[in-house]
Scaffold this motif. Structure first.
Motif, mmCIF file in Angstrom:
data_model
loop_
_atom_site.group_PDB
_atom_site.id
_atom_site.type_symbol
_atom_site.label_atom_id
_atom_site.label_comp_id
_atom_site.label_asym_id
_atom_site.label_seq_id
_atom_site.Cartn_x
_atom_site.Cartn_y
_atom_site.Cartn_z
ATOM 1 N N HIS A 137 0.812 -1.219 0.000
ATOM 2 C CA HIS A 137 0.000 0.000 0.000
ATOM 3 C C HIS A 137 0.844 1.266 0.000
ATOM 4 O O HIS A 137 0.343 2.349 0.313
ATOM 5 C CB HIS A 137 -0.948 -0.015 1.204
ATOM 6 N N GLY A 138 2.117 1.130 -0.357
ATOM 7 C CA GLY A 138 2.983 2.285 -0.452
ATOM 8 C C GLY A 138 3.303 2.908 0.894
ATOM 9 O O GLY A 138 2.916 2.403 1.946
ATOM 10 N N THR A 139 4.003 4.035 0.851
ATOM 11 C CA THR A 139 4.411 4.717 2.075
ATOM 12 C C THR A 139 3.619 5.993 2.339
ATOM 13 O O THR A 139 3.753 6.595 3.394
ATOM 14 C CB THR A 139 5.898 5.112 2.004
ATOM 15 N N GLY A 140 2.835 6.404 1.359
ATOM 16 C CA GLY A 140 2.094 7.656 1.513
ATOM 17 C C GLY A 140 2.886 8.850 1.031
ATOM 18 O O GLY A 140 2.420 9.986 1.070
ATOM 19 N N LYS A 141 4.097 8.589 0.553
ATOM 20 C CA LYS A 141 4.938 9.663 0.033
ATOM 21 C C LYS A 141 5.382 9.296 -1.380
ATOM 22 O O LYS A 141 5.893 8.208 -1.611
ATOM 23 C CB LYS A 141 6.174 9.863 0.911
ATOM 24 N N THR A 142 5.155 10.206 -2.310
ATOM 25 C CA THR A 142 5.592 9.983 -3.684
ATOM 26 C C THR A 142 7.030 10.454 -3.818
ATOM 27 O O THR A 142 7.339 11.624 -3.604
ATOM 28 C CB THR A 142 4.710 10.758 -4.682
ATOM 29 N N LYS A 143 7.919 9.535 -4.150
ATOM 30 C CA LYS A 143 9.334 9.872 -4.240
ATOM 31 C C LYS A 143 9.690 10.411 -5.626
ATOM 32 O O LYS A 143 9.191 9.935 -6.638
ATOM 33 C CB LYS A 143 10.178 8.640 -3.916
ATOM 34 N N ASN A 171 1.318 -3.772 5.241
ATOM 35 C CA ASN A 171 2.659 -3.246 4.951
ATOM 36 C C ASN A 171 3.667 -3.752 5.984
ATOM 37 O O ASN A 171 4.802 -4.095 5.649
ATOM 38 C CB ASN A 171 2.642 -1.715 4.966
ATOM 39 N N PHE A 172 3.239 -3.798 7.250
ATOM 40 C CA PHE A 172 4.092 -4.308 8.326
ATOM 41 C C PHE A 172 4.480 -5.757 8.047
ATOM 42 O O PHE A 172 5.648 -6.132 8.155
ATOM 43 C CB PHE A 172 3.351 -4.214 9.658
#
Length: 230
Positions: free
Chosen positions: A67-73, A188-189
């Motif tokens: 589910h990604g990290t919530g930050k677009t790199k 994610n964990f």
């Protein structure tokens, strides 16, 4: 001993310091105890039963969080010709070769991750001190030195993170934002812990996953029952 403010102390009352929680319950408590005015990052800290001084017990790798990290790199790709076109088509934010190297030498750092094709590494290597000091140097173990630049860019954009053992024998990694559903953070964990288990060095003896805790950027941590994660 660190001093905490009133807000932190109130939030800490929600979590029993000596209790070990199942992952989902721990994550739900971390979400409830997050009191910052911004969308805090949910972070996992894992203490491993390895000796960080020994090369054959080093733990390092990557994992794509479902589910990604919530930050677009912002991704920079060092590539030429067709590989440069592939990187652009895959969504790379910046693509170039010597022109980009020159910009970095002049102090430009508007990117979060670097990817390079192997044939570019002789030139990119000249940026070793600059990029290495910021943890941005492309590395084959992290999947950022590759001819498959499209896949590398897509995975980074999808939520690929790198984990690395520190000098204290710990792994620290983000698994999303407080605004995520608890179930998605738990998935994610699990992806992170599964990756760490797969990365267990053959030389590691005894208990591998010693302690696991989850917390938000400014919130208290909740300890997790390690037995069920092995």
């Amino acid at each position: 001993m660190a001093k905490h403010g009133k807000t932190y102390l109130e939030a800490a009352k929600l979590i029993e310091a000596d209790k070990f929680y199942e992952p989902l319950e721990a994550i739900e408590l971390v979400k409830k105890s997050a009191r910052a005015k911004f969308d805090e990052t949910v972070e996992v800290a894992v203490r491993l039963g390895v000796d960080p001084r020994k090369q054959d017990q080093a733990v390092r790798g990557v994992v794509v969080l479902p589910h990604g990290t919530g930050k677009t790199k912002r991704v920079l790709v060092f590539a030429k010709g067709e590989k440069a076109k592939e990187a652009e088509a895959a969504g790379a934010d910046f693509v170039g070769d010597q022109d980009v190297i020159n910009k970095i030498q002049q102090g430009w750092f508007d990117f979060d991750v670097c990817v390079a094709t192997p044939d570019m590494m002789s030139e990119v290597g000249k940026l070793g001190r600059i990029l290495g000091g910021k943890g941005l140097m492309p590395n084959p173990k992290a999947g950022t030195v590759t001819f498959d630049v499209a896949k590398a860019v897509q995975e980074i954009k999808a939520g690929k993170i790198e984990y690395r053992l520190d000098k204290a024998g710990q792994i620290h990694a983000p698994i999303g934002k407080v605004s995520f559903d608890a179930e998605k953070l738990a998935e994610n964990f699990k992806a992170l812990v599964d990756a760490l288990n797969r990365a267990k060095p053959a030389a590691a003896k005894g208990v591998y996953l010693k302690n696991i805790a989850v917390s938000s950027t400014q919130g208290p941590s909740a300890r997790i029952n390690v037995t069920g994660q092995r």
